[in-house]
Design an enzyme around this catalytic site. Structure first.
Site, PDB file in Angstrom:
ATOM      1  N   CYS A 112      14.953 -13.226  17.449  1.00  0.00           N
ATOM      2  CA  CYS A 112      15.407 -12.268  18.472  1.00  0.00           C
ATOM      3  C   CYS A 112      15.972 -12.962  19.708  1.00  0.00           C
ATOM      4  O   CYS A 112      16.705 -12.354  20.477  1.00  0.00           O
ATOM      5  CB  CYS A 112      14.256 -11.351  18.876  1.00  0.00           C
ATOM      6  SG  CYS A 112      13.527 -10.524  17.472  1.00  0.00           S
ATOM      7  N   HIS A 251      15.698  -7.873  25.396  1.00  0.00           N
ATOM      8  CA  HIS A 251      15.658  -7.669  23.946  1.00  0.00           C
ATOM      9  C   HIS A 251      14.964  -6.330  23.686  1.00  0.00           C
ATOM     10  O   HIS A 251      13.948  -6.012  24.301  1.00  0.00           O
ATOM     11  CB  HIS A 251      14.886  -8.821  23.291  1.00  0.00           C
ATOM     12  CG  HIS A 251      14.561  -8.564  21.861  1.00  0.00           C
ATOM     13  ND1 HIS A 251      15.516  -8.156  20.960  1.00  0.00           N
ATOM     14  CD2 HIS A 251      13.385  -8.641  21.173  1.00  0.00           C
ATOM     15  CE1 HIS A 251      14.947  -7.995  19.783  1.00  0.00           C
ATOM     16  NE2 HIS A 251      13.651  -8.279  19.885  1.00  0.00           N
ATOM     17  N   ASN A 281      14.986  -2.288  16.794  1.00  0.00           N
ATOM     18  CA  ASN A 281      15.013  -3.730  17.065  1.00  0.00           C
ATOM     19  C   ASN A 281      16.008  -4.393  16.100  1.00  0.00           C
ATOM     20  O   ASN A 281      15.763  -4.440  14.899  1.00  0.00           O
ATOM     21  CB  ASN A 281      13.596  -4.290  16.867  1.00  0.00           C
ATOM     22  CG  ASN A 281      13.504  -5.785  17.121  1.00  0.00           C
ATOM     23  OD1 ASN A 281      14.512  -6.475  17.238  1.00  0.00           O
ATOM     24  ND2 ASN A 281      12.284  -6.292  17.186  1.00  0.00           N
TER      25      ASN A 281
HETATM   26  O1  UT7 Z   1      11.330  -8.602  18.238  1.00  0.00           O
HETATM   27  C1  UT7 Z   1      10.353  -9.577  18.109  1.00  0.00           C
HETATM   28  C2  UT7 Z   1       9.248  -9.355  19.036  1.00  0.00           C
HETATM   29  N1  UT7 Z   1       8.537  -8.163  18.642  1.00  0.00           N
HETATM   30  C3  UT7 Z   1       7.540  -7.764  19.360  1.00  0.00           C
HETATM   31  O2  UT7 Z   1       7.237  -8.367  20.369  1.00  0.00           O
HETATM   32  C4  UT7 Z   1       6.811  -6.560  18.865  1.00  0.00           C
HETATM   33  C5  UT7 Z   1       5.518  -6.470  19.564  1.00  0.00           C
HETATM   34  N2  UT7 Z   1       4.615  -5.464  19.019  1.00  0.00           N
HETATM   35  C6  UT7 Z   1       4.832  -4.136  19.083  1.00  0.00           C
HETATM   36  O3  UT7 Z   1       5.876  -3.653  19.444  1.00  0.00           O
HETATM   37  C7  UT7 Z   1       3.640  -3.251  18.753  1.00  0.00           C
HETATM   38  O4  UT7 Z   1       2.501  -4.068  18.615  1.00  0.00           O
HETATM   39  C8  UT7 Z   1       3.821  -2.391  17.476  1.00  0.00           C
HETATM   40  C9  UT7 Z   1       4.814  -1.278  17.726  1.00  0.00           C
HETATM   41  C10 UT7 Z   1       4.269  -3.242  16.313  1.00  0.00           C
HETATM   42  C11 UT7 Z   1       2.495  -1.733  17.107  1.00  0.00           C
HETATM   43  O5  UT7 Z   1       1.992  -0.973  18.193  1.00  0.00           O
HETATM   44  P1  UT7 Z   1       0.499  -1.161  18.719  1.00  0.00           P
HETATM   45  O6  UT7 Z   1       0.287  -0.175  19.783  1.00  0.00           O
HETATM   46  O7  UT7 Z   1       0.309  -2.612  19.064  1.00  0.00           O
HETATM   47  O8  UT7 Z   1      -0.354  -0.736  17.478  1.00  0.00           O
HETATM   48  P2  UT7 Z   1      -1.464  -1.572  16.677  1.00  0.00           P
HETATM   49  O9  UT7 Z   1      -0.808  -2.640  15.848  1.00  0.00           O
HETATM   50  O10 UT7 Z   1      -2.553  -1.984  17.611  1.00  0.00           O
HETATM   51  O11 UT7 Z   1      -2.028  -0.470  15.717  1.00  0.00           O
HETATM   52  C12 UT7 Z   1      -2.719   0.682  16.228  1.00  0.00           C
HETATM   53  C13 UT7 Z   1      -2.930   1.639  15.089  1.00  0.00           C
HETATM   54  C14 UT7 Z   1      -3.498   0.983  13.834  1.00  0.00           C
HETATM   55  O12 UT7 Z   1      -4.365   1.896  13.212  1.00  0.00           O
HETATM   56  P3  UT7 Z   1      -5.964   1.734  13.376  1.00  0.00           P
HETATM   57  O13 UT7 Z   1      -6.285   0.353  12.824  1.00  0.00           O
HETATM   58  O14 UT7 Z   1      -6.230   1.846  14.843  1.00  0.00           O
HETATM   59  O15 UT7 Z   1      -6.499   2.845  12.561  1.00  0.00           O
HETATM   60  C15 UT7 Z   1      -2.275   0.810  12.966  1.00  0.00           C
HETATM   61  O16 UT7 Z   1      -2.595   0.788  11.588  1.00  0.00           O
HETATM   62  O17 UT7 Z   1      -1.675   2.217  14.701  1.00  0.00           O
HETATM   63  C16 UT7 Z   1      -1.517   2.066  13.297  1.00  0.00           C
HETATM   64  N3  UT7 Z   1      -0.099   2.003  12.992  1.00  0.00           N
HETATM   65  C17 UT7 Z   1       0.640   3.088  12.746  1.00  0.00           C
HETATM   66  N4  UT7 Z   1       0.324   4.391  12.712  1.00  0.00           N
HETATM   67  C18 UT7 Z   1       1.307   5.247  12.435  1.00  0.00           C
HETATM   68  C19 UT7 Z   1       0.697   0.910  12.924  1.00  0.00           C
HETATM   69  N5  UT7 Z   1       1.948   1.279  12.615  1.00  0.00           N
HETATM   70  C20 UT7 Z   1       1.936   2.621  12.498  1.00  0.00           C
HETATM   71  C21 UT7 Z   1       2.915   3.571  12.202  1.00  0.00           C
HETATM   72  N6  UT7 Z   1       2.566   4.874  12.189  1.00  0.00           N
HETATM   73  N7  UT7 Z   1       4.197   3.240  11.950  1.00  0.00           N
END
Ligand code: UT7
Length: 324
Positions: A112, A251, A281
């Site tokens: 990225c 980004h 993204n």
């Molecule tokens: O471009 C390169 C750089 N990229 C980044 O820097 C990306 C950085 N990360 C992010 O943007 C975020 O961490 C994400 C969007 C990927 C995820 O969001 P989050 O708020 O950090 O969620 P999480 O990974 O902590 O997950 C929270 C919950 C989990 O469920 P449980 O374990 O709490 O039951 C995940 O399984 O959300 C769940 N989850 C989803 N639920 C519905 C993860 N993806 C999804 C989804 N729909 N698509």
């Protein structure tokens, strides 16, 4: 001597994947995706190659700079989804532009952050007199390396390309760059399927288990702080403050990262350019395509002082500021 943006272009495939489409593919919802990422839809290829996207964006950039392709001295493409490793995307693009043998061409891999790294390369080549006009492209078709069974990553990525022409100029132009990488935390975001590692044991060659993998939550925390620090550093190194900056083009990885970055920098969110809602993204394509979209929509104009900052696989990050 400076390098200055003489023209910009972007290209997104026509096919749209909405959040509703994902509701039929994985256990997710429009509400979750919008509130956690800010993404409403993204574009994905439907037969187009990465080269097709890069080529269209490049033609637009050349047109907006009022240049013919044979006036370009070099091509630097940033991508992690080149159609082939050899030839590089830049060499294929050079051939497609009909300027084979008439310029240099090479790719930069910094995920990225690829566009900022590639622009820093091109800027240096111009400053040292090696080239006067360079086509810098960020192009990706992430949809082909996305695991559409993994809800935590598949909703994030889109395809597209952005291109700029950097030209030698007596006035700024790019003012400065700050580039950083930390390979010791590379496991936070990986794409092993395009490296030779996978071919070590050809019998067990397994693409499906080597698509994009991301420890999103850990990355999130590091990304925001890293982009804040690198933004401050590039300004400091060039005796500037955020008061000198008209717009930030970050980004486009997550709306919450963008909002937090603006908050930590105490920079008005209204002056942060956001396209993630429409395109998701797009990795190396995200910053150059957002620059082009912002120009086209008259959000930014000639003379504006702009800070760009990025964070991605590698792990890589960086920032740059320029006068448009
Ligand atoms: O471009 C390169 C750089 N990229 C980044 O820097 C990306 C950085 N990360 C992010 O943007 C975020 O961490 C994400 C969007 C990927 C995820 O969001 P989050 O708020 O950090 O969620 P999480 O990974 O902590 O997950 C929270 C919950 C989990 O469920 P449980 O374990 O709490 O039951 C995940 O399984 O959300 C769940 N989850 C989803 N639920 C519905 C993860 N993806 C999804 C989804 N729909 N698509």
């Amino acid at each position: 001597m400076f390098s200055k943006i003489a023209g910009t272009g972007s290209c997104f495939p026509k096919k749209i994947l909405t959040n509703k489409d994902f509701e039929n593919m994985v256990d997710t919802s429009d509400e979750w995706i919008v509130s956690r990422t800010g993404i409403k839809e993204r574009r994905v290829v439907n037969g187009e190659s990465t080269l097709d996207l890069a080529y269209e964006a490049s033609l637009k950039a050349l047109e907006s700079a009022g240049l013919k392709s044979n006036q370009i001295d070099g091509i630097v493409c940033a991508s992690i989804t080149q159609d082939t490793i050899m030839p590089s995307l830049s060499c294929s693009l050079q051939a497609q532009l009909g300027i084979g043998g008439k310029s240099f061409a090479y790719d930069v891999i910094a995920a990225c952050s690829g566009f900022i790294y590639a622009a820093a390369n091109a800027d240096s080549l111009i400053k040292t007199g090696i080239a006067k006009k360079i086509l810098v492209v960020g192009a990706e078709r992430l949809s082909v390396v996305t695991d559409y069974t993994d809800r935590s990553t598949c909703v994030l990525f889109g395809d597209g390309a952005g291109a700029v022409i950097l030209e030698a100029s007596n006035t700024p132009g790019f003012i400065g760059f700050d580039l950083v990488a930390d390979g010791s935390i590379s496991d936070l975001l990986t794409l092993e399927s395009l490296g030779t590692k996978l071919f070590e044991n050809k019998e067990k060659y397994d693409i499906k288990n080597n698509l994009i993998k991301m420890k999103g939550n850990e990355l999130f925390k590091i990304a925001t702080k890293a982009m804040m620090r690198t933004s401050k550093k590039v300004l400091e190194k060039n005796s500037l403050t955020l008061k000198d900056i008209d717009y930030i083009i970050p980004h486009q990885a997550n709306i919450r990262i963008i909002e937090m970055l603006a908050k930590m920098l105490k920079f008005p969110l209204d002056n942060v350019i956001i396209t993630i809602d429409r395109y998701g993204n797009t990795s190396a394509a995200s910053i150059p395509s957002t620059i082009d979209v912002a120009i086209e929509e008259k959000r930014i104009k000639k003379g504006d002082k702009i800070l760009i900052t990025s964070f991605g696989g590698g792990i890589t990050w960086g920032a740059a500021c320029f006068v448009l």
